[in-house]
Design an enzyme around this catalytic site. Structure first.
Site, PDB file in Angstrom:
ATOM      1  N   TYR A  48      -2.504 -27.383  10.067  1.00  0.00           N
ATOM      2  CA  TYR A  48      -1.148 -27.315  11.002  1.00  0.00           C
ATOM      3  C   TYR A  48      -0.918 -28.267  11.474  1.00  0.00           C
ATOM      4  O   TYR A  48       0.249 -28.257  11.917  1.00  0.00           O
ATOM      5  CB  TYR A  48      -2.153 -26.856  12.426  1.00  0.00           C
ATOM      6  CG  TYR A  48      -2.412 -25.647  12.953  1.00  0.00           C
ATOM      7  CD1 TYR A  48      -2.928 -24.608  11.512  1.00  0.00           C
ATOM      8  CD2 TYR A  48      -3.446 -25.280  13.255  1.00  0.00           C
ATOM      9  CE1 TYR A  48      -3.533 -23.503  11.403  1.00  0.00           C
ATOM     10  CE2 TYR A  48      -4.595 -24.835  13.481  1.00  0.00           C
ATOM     11  CZ  TYR A  48      -4.877 -23.399  12.697  1.00  0.00           C
ATOM     12  OH  TYR A  48      -5.289 -22.060  12.198  1.00  0.00           O
ATOM     13  N   SER A 132     -14.508 -19.770   7.794  1.00  0.00           N
ATOM     14  CA  SER A 132     -13.006 -19.686   8.755  1.00  0.00           C
ATOM     15  C   SER A 132     -12.783 -18.056   8.015  1.00  0.00           C
ATOM     16  O   SER A 132     -12.480 -18.533   6.525  1.00  0.00           O
ATOM     17  CB  SER A 132     -12.255 -20.197   9.344  1.00  0.00           C
ATOM     18  OG  SER A 132     -10.868 -18.792   9.638  1.00  0.00           O
ATOM     19  N   PRO A 182      -6.499 -13.783  19.748  1.00  0.00           N
ATOM     20  CA  PRO A 182      -7.354 -13.458  20.174  1.00  0.00           C
ATOM     21  C   PRO A 182      -6.761 -12.521  21.357  1.00  0.00           C
ATOM     22  O   PRO A 182      -6.738 -10.805  22.030  1.00  0.00           O
ATOM     23  CB  PRO A 182      -7.879 -14.148  21.277  1.00  0.00           C
ATOM     24  CG  PRO A 182      -6.931 -15.593  21.726  1.00  0.00           C
ATOM     25  CD  PRO A 182      -6.314 -15.442  20.004  1.00  0.00           C
ATOM     26  N   LYS A 226      -3.360 -19.856  22.376  1.00  0.00           N
ATOM     27  CA  LYS A 226      -2.017 -20.851  21.831  1.00  0.00           C
ATOM     28  C   LYS A 226      -1.371 -20.490  22.542  1.00  0.00           C
ATOM     29  O   LYS A 226      -0.594 -19.236  22.125  1.00  0.00           O
ATOM     30  CB  LYS A 226      -1.826 -20.858  20.236  1.00  0.00           C
ATOM     31  CG  LYS A 226      -0.432 -22.043  20.060  1.00  0.00           C
ATOM     32  CD  LYS A 226       0.245 -21.323  19.919  1.00  0.00           C
ATOM     33  CE  LYS A 226       1.539 -22.244  19.765  1.00  0.00           C
ATOM     34  NZ  LYS A 226       2.730 -21.682  19.584  1.00  0.00           N
TER      35      LYS A 226
END
Length: 276
Positions: A48, A132, A182, A226
């Site tokens: 990121y 992950s 999500p 986010k």
């Protein structure tokens, strides 16, 4: 804020702030705003480019480092590369430890990558380690070779891809289920516009996004929404301030489409649902 507890006793807030696709130059400002709203769990990653900004926001918050839970993800493959990468992440972050380090994606050398995480854990550079985007078969391989068991798997999870088989699998192996995307990313507007979701939002006088987040967290699924919109950031943080009934949670299961909205890597998404 509600917490989940890893099997090593470390606790993690069930709702945090994600920094995926946040421009590195804007990270410190956005994370600082999230901290003022009340967020204490921050999700970053090597790829990121936000580790530096996250560290600066925490350092300048006026709050002790131990008030925060910070996750980063490796973007390396193999033992030596991962060991070096973790030390570089700590330098960028400006601290001598992370709270959680997870392997971002499975690779050909995932076991060696994971061994580097284990050594970082033993050295006190991280309080917990995990995975992950690993499916059940890939997790089984890690578990069969691990000396320090992974405590979490962060996988795409939302109303349209509910991980109905991975969720009980993770619980069975004492691993926390964490959701990325999500709110369904590009499908978020469609999810939030479903009559079943808007009806619950009206009933509880909350935003549809809060219903979607609460639907996850009440199942014990960690979420890291986010946003750079302050109103949305604050609204998301308040998504644990009401409770859906068990019947309401079950009523939303009808919207599971049983596949990833990203469809990448496709084989992993298929394995997660079909090959357990």
């Amino acid at each position: 804020m509600e917490n989940v507890t890893f099997k090593n006793g470390v606790t993690m807030p069930i709702l945090g702030y994600g920094t995926f696709q946040t421009p590195p130059a804007e990270t410190e400002k956005n994370v600082a705003q999230a901290i003022k709203i009340g967020y204490r769990s921050i999700d970053t990653a090597q790829v990121y480019g936000t580790e530096t900004g996250v560290g600066a926001a925490i350092a300048n918050s006026g709050l002790p480092r131990d008030q925060f839970f910070v996750t980063t993800k490796t973007q390396t493959d193999g033992y030596a590369e991962t060991t070096q990468g973790l030390d570089e992440s700590l330098q960028r972050f400006g601290s001598d430890y992370f709270d959680l380090i997870i392997i971002h994606w499975p690779t050909e050398n995932s076991l060696e990558t994971y061994r580097a995480l284990e050594d970082a854990y033993q050295a006190g550079k991280v309080r917990a380690i995990g995975l992950s985007n690993f499916n059940a078969t890939q997790i089984d391989q890690v578990l069969a070779n691990a000396h320090v068991k992974p405590v979490i798997d962060q996988i795409e999870t939302h109303l349209f891809w509910q991980q109905a088989k991975m969720h009980p699998y993770l619980l069975q192996h004492d691993m926390v289920h964490e959701s990325w995307a999500p709110l369904g990313e590009n499908f978020g507007r469609e999810m939030m516009g479903l009559p079943a979701v808007t009806a619950l939002a009206e009933k509880y006088q909350v935003a549809p996004a809060q219903v979607l987040l609460r639907w996850l967290t009440q199942q014990g699924i960690v979420t890291i929404p986010k946003s750079t919109n302050l109103d949305h950031v604050a609204s998301n943080f308040a998504a644990t301030e009401f409770n859906l009934t068990t019947a309401e949670i079950d009523s939303l299961r009808q919207f599971d489409r049983h596949h990833s909205i990203k469809d990448w890597p496709k084989s992993m998404a298929e394995d997660q649902y079909n090959n357990m």
